[in-house]
Design a protein around this motif. Structure first.
Motif, short mmCIF file in Angstrom:
data_model
loop_
_atom_site.label_atom_id
_atom_site.label_comp_id
_atom_site.label_asym_id
_atom_site.label_seq_id
_atom_site.Cartn_x
_atom_site.Cartn_y
_atom_site.Cartn_z
N HIS A 125 8.96 39.42 7.79
CA HIS A 125 9.54 38.09 7.52
C HIS A 125 9.72 37.84 6.02
O HIS A 125 10.73 37.29 5.59
CB HIS A 125 8.66 36.98 8.12
CG HIS A 125 8.68 36.94 9.62
ND1 HIS A 125 8.06 35.95 10.35
CD2 HIS A 125 9.25 37.77 10.54
CE1 HIS A 125 8.24 36.17 11.64
NE2 HIS A 125 8.96 37.28 11.78
N ASN A 160 9.13 25.60 17.06
CA ASN A 160 9.85 24.79 18.05
C ASN A 160 9.03 23.65 18.64
O ASN A 160 9.59 22.64 19.06
CB ASN A 160 10.41 25.68 19.16
CG ASN A 160 9.44 26.73 19.61
OD1 ASN A 160 9.17 27.67 18.86
ND2 ASN A 160 8.88 26.58 20.80
N LYS A 215 8.36 31.96 13.43
CA LYS A 215 6.95 31.78 13.10
C LYS A 215 6.20 33.08 13.37
O LYS A 215 6.64 33.84 14.25
CB LYS A 215 6.36 30.60 13.89
CG LYS A 215 6.42 30.75 15.43
CD LYS A 215 5.34 31.62 15.96
CE LYS A 215 5.44 32.21 17.27
NZ LYS A 215 4.52 33.27 17.60
N ASP A 226 19.75 45.34 13.61
CA ASP A 226 18.47 45.80 14.15
C ASP A 226 18.33 47.28 13.79
O ASP A 226 19.33 48.01 13.85
CB ASP A 226 18.40 45.62 15.68
CG ASP A 226 16.96 45.64 16.18
OD1 ASP A 226 16.50 44.61 16.73
OD2 ASP A 226 16.28 46.69 16.04
N ASN A 256 13.12 37.44 21.45
CA ASN A 256 13.22 36.06 20.97
C ASN A 256 14.60 35.78 20.37
O ASN A 256 15.13 34.68 20.48
CB ASN A 256 12.12 35.80 19.94
CG ASN A 256 12.12 34.39 19.44
OD1 ASN A 256 12.23 33.46 20.22
ND2 ASN A 256 12.02 34.22 18.14
N TRP A 258 3.92 46.03 18.49
CA TRP A 258 3.64 45.50 17.15
C TRP A 258 2.76 44.25 17.24
O TRP A 258 2.01 43.96 16.31
CB TRP A 258 4.94 45.24 16.38
CG TRP A 258 5.78 44.08 16.88
CD1 TRP A 258 6.84 44.15 17.72
CD2 TRP A 258 5.61 42.70 16.56
NE1 TRP A 258 7.36 42.88 17.96
CE2 TRP A 258 6.62 41.98 17.25
CE3 TRP A 258 4.72 41.98 15.76
CZ2 TRP A 258 6.75 40.59 17.17
CZ3 TRP A 258 4.84 40.59 15.68
CH2 TRP A 258 5.85 39.92 16.39
N ASN A 310 6.39 40.23 12.47
CA ASN A 310 5.97 39.30 11.42
C ASN A 310 5.91 39.91 10.01
O ASN A 310 6.22 39.23 9.04
CB ASN A 310 4.58 38.75 11.75
CG ASN A 310 4.55 38.05 13.10
OD1 ASN A 310 5.61 37.70 13.63
ND2 ASN A 310 3.37 37.85 13.66
N1 LIG Z 1 9.05 30.46 18.39
C1 LIG Z 1 8.67 31.09 19.49
O1 LIG Z 1 8.35 30.49 20.50
C2 LIG Z 1 8.62 32.60 19.49
C3 LIG Z 1 8.57 33.30 20.69
C4 LIG Z 1 8.53 34.70 20.65
C5 LIG Z 1 8.54 35.35 19.43
N2 LIG Z 1 8.59 34.64 18.26
C6 LIG Z 1 8.63 35.33 16.97
O2 LIG Z 1 9.87 36.01 16.86
C7 LIG Z 1 9.71 37.24 16.15
C8 LIG Z 1 10.24 38.39 16.99
O3 LIG Z 1 9.52 38.43 18.21
P1 LIG Z 1 10.14 39.15 19.51
O4 LIG Z 1 9.30 38.74 20.66
O5 LIG Z 1 11.60 38.93 19.56
O6 LIG Z 1 9.84 40.68 19.13
P2 LIG Z 1 10.65 41.94 19.65
O7 LIG Z 1 9.76 43.11 19.44
O8 LIG Z 1 11.22 41.71 21.01
O9 LIG Z 1 11.90 42.03 18.65
C9 LIG Z 1 11.78 42.41 17.31
C10 LIG Z 1 13.05 43.18 16.94
O10 LIG Z 1 13.05 43.44 15.52
C11 LIG Z 1 13.62 44.72 15.33
N3 LIG Z 1 13.29 45.24 13.99
C12 LIG Z 1 12.14 45.86 13.60
N4 LIG Z 1 12.25 46.20 12.29
C13 LIG Z 1 13.47 45.78 11.85
C14 LIG Z 1 14.15 45.84 10.60
N5 LIG Z 1 13.61 46.39 9.52
N6 LIG Z 1 15.41 45.32 10.54
C15 LIG Z 1 15.99 44.78 11.63
N7 LIG Z 1 15.39 44.69 12.84
C16 LIG Z 1 14.13 45.17 12.95
C17 LIG Z 1 13.06 45.54 16.48
O11 LIG Z 1 13.78 46.74 16.68
C18 LIG Z 1 13.16 44.56 17.62
O12 LIG Z 1 14.41 44.65 18.29
C19 LIG Z 1 8.22 37.32 15.82
O13 LIG Z 1 8.00 36.87 14.52
C20 LIG Z 1 7.56 36.41 16.82
O14 LIG Z 1 6.35 35.84 16.34
C21 LIG Z 1 8.64 33.29 18.28
#
Ligand SMILES: NC(=O)c1ccc[n+]([C@@H]2O[C@H](COP(=O)([O-])OP(=O)(O)OC[C@H]3O[C@@H](n4cnc5c(N)ncnc54)[C@H](O)[C@@H]3O)[C@@H](O)[C@H]2O)c1
Length: 356
Positions: free
Chosen positions: A80, A126, A98, A37, A15, A167, A77
């Motif tokens: 956050h 969004n 979110k 990250d 994301n 996760w 999540n």
């Molecule tokens: N608004 C939307 O439409 C939408 C779409 C997808 C995801 N999301 C939200 O975005 C967030 C991330 O989702 P995603 O799909 O990108 O997940 P993802 O698993 O692809 O990415 C999460 C990243 O966080 C990193 N991470 C974990 N612990 C960490 C820490 N302590 N410090 C720094 N980085 C850390 C992981 O290594 C990973 O690269 C979630 O909260 C999800 O609900 C929102």
């Protein structure tokens, strides 16, 4: 030269790249300064691709060293709250994905930190920014639906688990399953469009059918065969509001249905609105005849760019469209939904959770 906002990103996953980096990349008031990250390979990959000078594996170090004005929080999540609060305490504005947090208690802590800091926090909801949602909000506020007494919200997928065993399917890391993942979009949206009314009680049901399936992952999402799957993959519910109106809910990552559908309906005394997969229709009656209206949005109504909007809010002091306080209201309702599932009975709201 006008000062640019120094921007950092936490969580360099899917994301982060698709939404936040692309969103902030070319804004005139934003400078991409740092990325963090725990997986340095992910951080380095995006840092190289988007020419970001600072690369970190620890967000507290990034916040201490980089003198940032703004961060995006794009981690799983459960992180956050800690990351948002830490950033606010460093005087940094936060664009948090979110859901705002994994429960109402953490959401409240974030909101309190935001108020104390005097900085801005916006949740990445969004779907509030689309031209359809903006039009519907305006339509309702103009009184054209009359009194809304019934609403429906859903996002149902036939095969769409976002990474079985990652996760997303771990209750401790995600806070819940499809309700907290997809529900956050359209359940939040109908409540927002209805003016965030005071809830009376909620009755929820949840099912976990695909924990051992290897076939119902969402396209493009990589699963983890040995990972935990202890959340719901389908969720239904009924929310009764104090004003007598109700909201029915259905969400699924995977289920045996005809087709995928993201939708909401708002039914009022003067008209009804249905949104389904990008199409908006208004139902009403004129001269004794039922009529359907298909709004041609385009020239008259444009979507708001979420990223421009937030930088504008930071620079002008304007309140963002999805502030922390809205996340508290919503996460209280989600807490009650999960409590209802657990206790197998409706849960009444002990206190008013309407917006302050
Ligand atoms: N608004 C939307 O439409 C939408 C779409 C997808 C995801 N999301 C939200 O975005 C967030 C991330 O989702 P995603 O799909 O990108 O997940 P993802 O698993 O692809 O990415 C999460 C990243 O966080 C990193 N991470 C974990 N612990 C960490 C820490 N302590 N410090 C720094 N980085 C850390 C992981 O290594 C990973 O690269 C979630 O909260 C999800 O609900 C929102």
């Amino acid at each position: 030269m006008e000062k640019k906002l120094r921007y950092g990103l936490v969580g360099a996953g899917s994301n982060a790249e698709k939404k936040h980096l692309t969103g902030y990349l070319n804004l005139p008031h934003v400078e991409l300064v740092a990325i963090c990250d725990v997986n340095m390979a992910s951080a380095n990959r995006l840092a190289e691709k988007y020419n970001i000078p600072g690369v970190y594996s620890d967000y507290t170090e990034m916040l201490q060293k980089e003198n940032l004005d703004l961060i995006s929080v794009c981690t799983p999540n459960f992180l956050h709250a800690d990351i948002s609060i830490c950033a606010l305490e460093h005087g940094v504005n936060v664009h948090c994905e979110k859901p705002l947090a994994i429960n109402g208690t953490d959401a409240r802590k974030i909101s309190e930190a935001q108020i104390k800091s005097g900085k801005k926090l916006m949740i990445g909801l969004n779907n509030r920014f689309t031209k359809e949602a903006l039009f519907v909000k305006e339509y309702i506020e103009a009184g054209l639906l009359g009194d809304i007494y019934e609403a429906k919200a859903g996002w149902i997928r036939r095969s769409g688990i976002p990474g079985r065993g990652t996760w997303f399917t771990n209750k401790q890391l995600a806070g819940g399953g499809v309700m907290i993942d997809l529900g956050v979009h359209y359940f939040d949206l109908v409540l927002y469009l209805m003016g965030m009314p005071t809830p009376s009680y909620i009755a929820g049901a949840a099912h976990q059918t695909y924990a051992n399936s290897t076939t119902r992952n969402r396209n493009g999402y990589v699963g983890n065969r040995n990972g935990i799957f202890n959340v719901e993959d389908s969720a239904v519910g009924y929310l009764k509001l104090e004003n007598g109106a109700s909201v029915s809910l259905e969400f699924s990552w995977a289920s045996n249905i005809e087709k995928d559908k993201a939708y909401y309906e708002l039914i009022g005394t003067k008209g009804g609105i249905k949104y389904e997969n990008g199409e908006l229709t208004i139902f009403s009656e004129q001269l004794g005849t039922c009529i359907d209206i298909n709004p041609k949005l385009g020239a008259s109504h444009k979507s708001i760019n979420e990223f421009e909007h937030f930088t504008h809010c930071i620079l002008t002091g304007e309140e963002p469209l999805a502030p922390a306080e809205h996340g508290c209201y919503f996460m209280n309702i989600i807490d009650a939904y999960y409590k209802s599932v657990e206790q197998n009975k409706p849960v009444f709201f002990p206190e008013l959770v309407g917006v302050r």
